[in-house]
Write a protein that holds these residues in place. Structure first.
Motif, mmCIF file in Angstrom:
data_model
loop_
_atom_site.group_PDB
_atom_site.id
_atom_site.type_symbol
_atom_site.label_atom_id
_atom_site.label_comp_id
_atom_site.label_asym_id
_atom_site.label_seq_id
_atom_site.Cartn_x
_atom_site.Cartn_y
_atom_site.Cartn_z
ATOM 1 N N ASN A 174 -16.757 37.617 -14.766
ATOM 2 C CA ASN A 174 -17.864 36.912 -14.133
ATOM 3 C C ASN A 174 -17.320 35.785 -13.260
ATOM 4 O OD1 ASN A 174 -19.188 37.970 -16.919
ATOM 5 N ND2 ASN A 174 -20.710 37.872 -15.309
ATOM 6 N N TYR A 175 -18.181 35.272 -12.386
ATOM 7 C CA TYR A 175 -17.753 34.202 -11.487
ATOM 8 C C TYR A 175 -18.935 33.271 -11.207
ATOM 9 C CZ TYR A 175 -14.719 32.023 -8.009
ATOM 10 O OH TYR A 175 -13.912 31.144 -7.324
ATOM 11 N N PRO A 176 -19.353 32.474 -12.224
ATOM 12 C CA PRO A 176 -20.419 31.509 -11.937
ATOM 13 C C PRO A 176 -19.926 30.384 -11.024
ATOM 14 C CG PRO A 176 -19.604 31.260 -14.180
ATOM 15 C CD PRO A 176 -18.920 32.474 -13.620
ATOM 16 N N ASP A 177 -18.745 29.816 -11.344
ATOM 17 C CA ASP A 177 -18.103 28.807 -10.493
ATOM 18 C C ASP A 177 -16.586 28.969 -10.483
ATOM 19 O OD1 ASP A 177 -17.629 28.046 -13.080
ATOM 20 O OD2 ASP A 177 -18.670 26.128 -12.933
ATOM 21 N N LYS A 178 -16.090 29.790 -11.385
ATOM 22 C CA LYS A 178 -14.682 30.171 -11.400
ATOM 23 C C LYS A 178 -14.571 31.512 -12.106
ATOM 24 C CE LYS A 178 -13.438 27.956 -15.784
ATOM 25 N NZ LYS A 178 -12.512 27.025 -16.457
ATOM 26 N N LEU A 179 -13.418 32.165 -11.995
ATOM 27 C CA LEU A 179 -13.261 33.478 -12.611
ATOM 28 C C LEU A 179 -13.262 33.359 -14.132
ATOM 29 C CD1 LEU A 179 -12.696 36.488 -11.760
ATOM 30 C CD2 LEU A 179 -10.344 36.037 -12.459
#
Length: 575
Positions: free
Chosen positions: A276-281
């Motif tokens: 996932n990548y909400p704000d970083k990997l």
């Protein structure tokens, strides 16, 4: 309605591709014994067409066998063959080779994308149509796209998928599934297609929102999130069994149908865990236990019994009848007797490719694993910072074969600064693909170095590239283990052990740092010391009577070159 009869769908998700085929029957019988009448599964495009035009439907990819078996056991089947599945699966099920076209547009009415889907469906859908309920088979419904409203609003794309199924003979119930929010339902619904909703709690609110958009239709939660998945570096997610049972009871009291996501999670074997990548990997771990009613290794949990008790309020279940238990064994400590250092083993793993730029792995026809870039940097040069623009996902930097440091996608600030002597240096960059993003706007996720490499201000050109998918380790030459092995020199370790009776076991990687483990040539998946997963599940069918072989690809180093095989998992280091 099923035929002429009212029918409540009580379904649980079991992904055939996360369970070894020898255990499909065990998991399906436990689903049925819990009171469910239907099994649901996604269909991962990247498993079935890993290389364009080459289709695979054998072994763990034998969707037809799984579907037939479910029907023979008295279960109906819901199939979700969307091009995109999410599922915390690598690239959401899309094949990596789509990214070889830099102009590719995903999940929209982009003709090159639609052409790839149609070619895939030409092979896939005829495999499923003989099992449709309209032909006397177990498949009662098919999904046309997955949570599309969370991503986009291209109705022409959705209608193309709808027609793609109809034109290939799918005449069972078609559906979509989305979160119960206005924009999600507006983006994901298709005229003439049944909409369902996905949630983990607050069922009355979710169904009320669905009824605003689809009044006077049956209610169904297509993904009841009774557990959750884990990322590396997090604690293992759990959910109270009584809470899960209460929400289920609320849904059944509202006369709704339900699909448990997941009923049995299974395992992200190989390199198939997504990110996932909400704000970083945030890479997903190898275990897909999901805190489900059945554990990763198929054991009944407290949640299983709580769920069965609720279902028993609405239908007569009779006594609990289960298949014979699957044995678990501890095989003790395995000492690693062989070692092959990566930098000395390259010719047995790949062929070098000359490239002006350090292109992503998809440009070299590579899907998964690692990729290495090497170039000569002339000197003299003053100390300057090495800049990777940008790396997907984690790079080991070597200067003249000596480890210099790590540059990670999630942490662009680093202190890898070096000068270059008059004779120049060899710069080597080993990049690990930690799983393509499977959800959200960052999905177009090429792996390797995506733009370029700079030393200071200057871009570096003229590279030797070695794709390292690590799907065939047979040409490795192992020497004896180097007791004084230099830290941070990636190495393969070989160990052997003898089995009298194969049984389920768990490979403990305690004392190791980060890497990949194989049993008898089968890629068990990634391990990483940062939690929550300390063991890798080894289903008994992967073992053989007599001699067995473990290979570990370790990136950094271990406390001791040995592993242990124990009869219980460790999915949270606080256990």
């Amino acid at each position: 309605m099923l035929g002429e009869q009212p029918f409540r769908i009580l379904s649980g998700a079991i992904h055939y591709f996360r369970v070894v085929p020898q255990y499909w029957e065990d998991r399906l019988l436990k689903l049925k014994a819990c009171g469910f009448n239907t099994v649901e599964t996604y269909v991962p495009w990247n498993l079935h067409e890993a290389n364009e035009g080459q289709f695979n439907f054998v072994g763990m990819a034998d969707l037809e066998k799984f579907t037939q078996l479910a029907g023979e056991l008295g279960l109906y089947v819901i199939v979700r063959p969307s091009p995109y599945i999410c599922a915390e699966w690598e690239f959401g099920g899309l094949p990596a080779w789509l990214l070889a076209d830099p102009g590719m547009r995903l999940r929209c009415h982009h003709k090159p994308f639609l052409d790839k889907i149609d070619a895939y469906f030409d092979d896939l859908i005829p495999r499923l149509t003989p099992f449709l309920s309209t032909k006397g088979g177990p498949i009662i419904a098919m999904q046309i796209e997955n949570e599309y409203g969370s991503y986009g609003n291209d109705k022409a794309y959705l209608n193309h998928l709808k027609q793609a199924l109809i034109e290939r003979g799918v005449d069972v119930l078609l559906f979509t599934s989305d979160g119960p929010e206005d924009f999600m339902l507006q983006g994901g619904m298709v005229e003439g297609v049944w909409e369902t909703v996905n949630f983990g709690s607050r069922s009355a609110e979710g169904f009320a929102k669905l009824l605003e958009y689809q009044p006077d239709q049956p209610l169904m939660c297509m993904e009841y999130w009774n557990g959750w998945f884990d990322h590396w570096g997090e604690q293992h997610h759990t959910r109270d069994a009584a809470d899960v049972a209460k929400v289920l009871d609320d849904m059944l009291a509202a006369n709704a149908s339900v699909n448990f996501y997941m009923f049995h999670g299974g395992t992200n074997f190989g390199f198939y865990s997504g990110a996932n990548y909400p704000d970083k990997l945030q890479p997903t771990i190898t275990s897909y236990d999901y805190d489900s009613p059945l554990s990763e290794s198929g054991d009944l949990t407290e949640k299983y019994h709580a769920v069965r008790e609720v279902i028993g309020k609405y239908t007569d279940l009779g006594p609990l009848e289960l298949p014979a238990p699957i044995a678990k064994k501890s095989y003790g400590t395995v000492n690693m007797t062989g070692q092959a250092k990566l930098l000395a083993s390259l010719d047995g793993l790949s062929s070098p490719i000359q490239s002006v730029c350090p292109e992503p792995m998809e440009q070299f026809g590579q899907n998964y694993g690692f990729i290495m870039y090497t170039t000569h940097l002339s000197g003299p040069r003053p100390a300057s910072r090495l800049n990777l623009q940008e790396v997907h996902d984690r790079a080991h930097i070597f200067i003249d074969g000596k480890f210099k440091g790590i540059i990670e996608r999630a942490d662009k600030e680093h202190d890898i600064v070096f000068d270059v002597p008059a004779g120049g240096v060899e710069l080597t960059i080993l990049v690990e693909n930690m799983g393509r993003i499977n959800y959200g706007p960052q999905m177009k996720d090429a792996k390797g170095i995506t733009e370029g490499v700079r030393h200071g201000l200057q871009f570096l050109f003229d590279w030797t590239v070695r794709p390292l998918p690590l799907d065939d380790l047979s040409k490795l030459n192992f020497d004896s283990v180097d007791g004084e092995s230099e830290k941070n020199q990636p190495s393969f370790y070989l160990g052997e052990f003898t089995v009298d009776e194969p049984a389920d076991t768990f490979l403990s990687m305690k004392g190791w740092t980060k890497g990949v483990a194989y049993i008898n040539g089968f890629n068990l998946g990634r391990y990483w010391e940062i939690a929550p997963q300390e063991t890798l599940y080894i289903p008994g069918p992967l073992l053989r009577k007599g001699n067995n072989e473990i290979v570990v690809f370790e990136l950094h180093g271990c406390e001791s070159p040995s592993v242990s095989l124990q009869d219980y998992p460790v999915l949270n280091k606080q256990q």
